[in-house]
Enzyme design. Structure first.
Site, PDB file in Angstrom:
ATOM      1  N   CYS A   1       0.828  -1.219   0.000  1.00 52.74           N
ATOM      2  CA  CYS A   1       0.000   0.000   0.000  1.00 52.74           C
ATOM      3  C   CYS A   1       0.854   1.258   0.000  1.00 52.74           C
ATOM      4  O   CYS A   1       0.328   2.358  -0.141  1.00 52.74           O
ATOM      5  CB  CYS A   1      -0.939   0.011   1.202  1.00 52.74           C
TER       6      CYS A   1
ATOM      7  N   HIS B   1      -9.132   4.449  -0.948  1.00 53.16           N
ATOM      8  CA  HIS B   1      -7.790   3.868  -0.820  1.00 53.16           C
ATOM      9  C   HIS B   1      -7.519   2.885  -1.972  1.00 53.16           C
ATOM     10  O   HIS B   1      -7.547   1.674  -1.782  1.00 53.16           O
ATOM     11  CB  HIS B   1      -7.700   3.161   0.540  1.00 53.16           C
TER      12      HIS B   1
END
Lengths: 135, 387
Positions: B83, B334
């Site tokens: 991420c 996200h």
């Protein structure tokens, strides 16, 4: 996971084989080639006792492929008596009864199933410690 | 080493973008950034992405994007750090310009997570954890964060409701961001009633699965005035990265994000600032617990006191340390490998005075922090608006 990859980790997965660093005395699980404490490259084998306690826990409802038949299941971070921590499922317990600090012990169980023709993976889970139950 | 400036930004809306392919998303963000910078060509393209191989069966993504953009001949590579891929790509781009190895660099973050079924996407996200010692035992990314949150609540005797201000603030701020995924407020009461997904984490603690792409154009700071349309020049005052153990269980103290401490403090030293100088902070609120751990490790709160910044209102747009000023991961969304680029882009928007209704009154020094996995890779950037 592929056959060879499972086979390579059989000692740690079936019997919690760890290591002790003969430079700094750190107890380590799983085995590494470099001590995570002192970064030196020497190790002696260490058989861990499989006794520990729950550091933290949750319940997995949305299980990944291979684990769906077990959901919901309790998952925990278990701090072993010797020091190292590991991630494992808890078994033989209602997830609602799990609490931080609960004494647990290692058992060997079926971890996951890769479909009808895939591998069945075995490895460590933890259950409430039998002695604690009797006490 | 040369100072590096950001002279172009471009983004797509974040959401379930079924009409846009991976390459189309990358194209749209990159073309927008190139137009903003006033460039037709670049020396290099670095693409932050985590899951194109797993979810789209497409690796070699940077070459694909460069080809699709008509930029054959340039240098291009994908950067992967779970991420934190977006900020890792920004750091690589920064190194390329700072070192003098390239002059005009495009940094993009691209992710497509909604073509696949949720179970496949969830399995993809778990690739950030240790496959042999976390995932093979039945852990998911969500479960690892849930165990951190439970331990935190236990050690510091903090109720779940104390985390409410973080998603409430993120959702409120997303209303002013046309590119955000969600545009509705949530109340603390709604937060506490949200369905639990992995106790103690509920749906409102968790950032959504979504698609999106963002891009930046980097040039040497001394040439920055040649680019763009006269907007305030934003200098990358610090770029720093650090790793921790991949598995949560291998950390001596799982409630302290060592890599956040290391990368933020390296960044403070590089920029010559202290936490008190940071005007606002785009942090990595993938889960509410991550916001709190990040604030503590970066020196904005004592250990166990990060939630106080929520309760006091310090994190709101008018507070002492505004965070997630355009919605954050929770409400802007996200799209994992793109997130770090969105964060830096939003810092640029604030520093330029282009943050619309969410514009901060005082925005001179902004920080962005992007976290990979459950804290194994943490990248911190500090950006300063030049006078």
């Amino acid at each position: 996971m592929h056959i060879a990859r499972n086979w390579r980790v059989k000692k740690q997965r079936y019997s919690l084989h760890g290591e002790i660093c003969h430079h700094c005395g750190a107890k380590v699980f799983p085995p590494r080639d470099i001590c995570p404490e002192c970064a030196k490259p020497a190790y002696d084998p260490l058989q861990l006792s499989g006794q520990g306690e729950v550091y933290s826990h949750t319940t997995v409802y949305d299980a990944p492929a291979g684990f769906q038949h077990q959901a919901p299941y309790a998952l925990a971070l278990v701090r072993l008596e010797e020091g190292p921590m590991l991630t494992a499922q808890l078994t033989d317990v209602d997830p609602k009864e799990v609490h931080i600090g609960m004494p647990v012990e290692m058992v060997t169980r079926k971890l996951s199933v890769e479909g009808d023709e895939g591998l069945i993976q075995y490895g460590y889970k933890f259950r409430p410690r039998m002695m604690a139950r009797a006490a | 080493m040369r100072d590096v400036a950001i002279v172009g930004i471009g983004q797509t809306p974040v959401g379930e973008l079924w009409d846009k392919s991976l390459r189309q998303l990358g194209h749209d963000a990159i073309r927008a950034a190139m137009a903003d910078a006033g460039i037709e060509q670049a020396d290099a393209l670095f693409v932050g992405n985590m899951l194109s191989g797993e979810l789209a069966g497409q690796e070699h993504l940077a070459a694909l994007l460069a080809d699709f953009l008509g930029m054959r001949g340039i240098e291009a590579a994908k950067i992967e750090a779970a991420c934190a891929s977006g900020a890792a790509a920004l750091r690589v781009g920064t190194m390329a310009v700072a070192s003098g190895m390239a002059d005009v660099v495009i940094v993009a973050g691209v992710e497509k997570m909604t073509d696949t079924l949720p179970a496949e996407t969830t399995a993809g996200l778990a690739l950030a954890a240790d496959q042999e010692y976390e995932v093979a035992e039945g852990a998911t990314f969500l479960a690892l964060n849930a165990m951190l949150m439970r331990r935190y609540m236990h050690e510091y005797d903090i109720p779940h409701s104390a985390f409410a201000p973080f998603p409430v603030n993120a959702h409120h701020n997303a209303r002013g961001n046309p590119n955000a995924m969600f545009h509705m407020d949530i109340s603390p009461a709604r937060y506490e009633k949200a369905p639990v997904v992995a106790p103690p984490i509920n749906v409102m603690d968790s950032s959504p699965i979504c698609d999106g792409a963002a891009a930046l154009v980097l040039v040497p700071a001394r040439r920055a005035a040649e680019f763009g349309s006269g907007k305030r020049i934003v200098r990358i005052a610090a770029s720093a990265s650090a790793v921790d153990t991949l598995a949560v269980h291998d950390r001596g103290d799982p409630l302290f994000l060592e890599a956040a401490y290391l990368s933020s403090h390296k960044a403070y030293a590089l920029a010559g600032v202290t936490p008190a100088d940071i005007d606002f902070f785009e942090l990595h609120d993938a889960f509410s617990i991550m916001s709190v751990l990040s604030l503590e490790a970066c020196g904005f709160a004592q250990r166990g006191r990060g939630v106080d910044l929520g309760e006091s209102g310090a994190i709101t747009l008018s507070g002492r340390l505004p965070i997630t000023t355009l919605g954050g991961l929770k409400a802007r969304g996200h799209p994992v490998g793109a997130t770090g680029v969105y964060q830096a882009l939003e810092v640029v928007q604030q520093l330029r005075g282009d943050a619309g209704p969410n514009q901060l009154a005082h925005a001179h020094i902004g920080m962005a922090q992007n976290i990979g996995g459950s804290g194994a890779t943490i990248v911190t950037h500090i950006l300063i608006g030049e006078d």
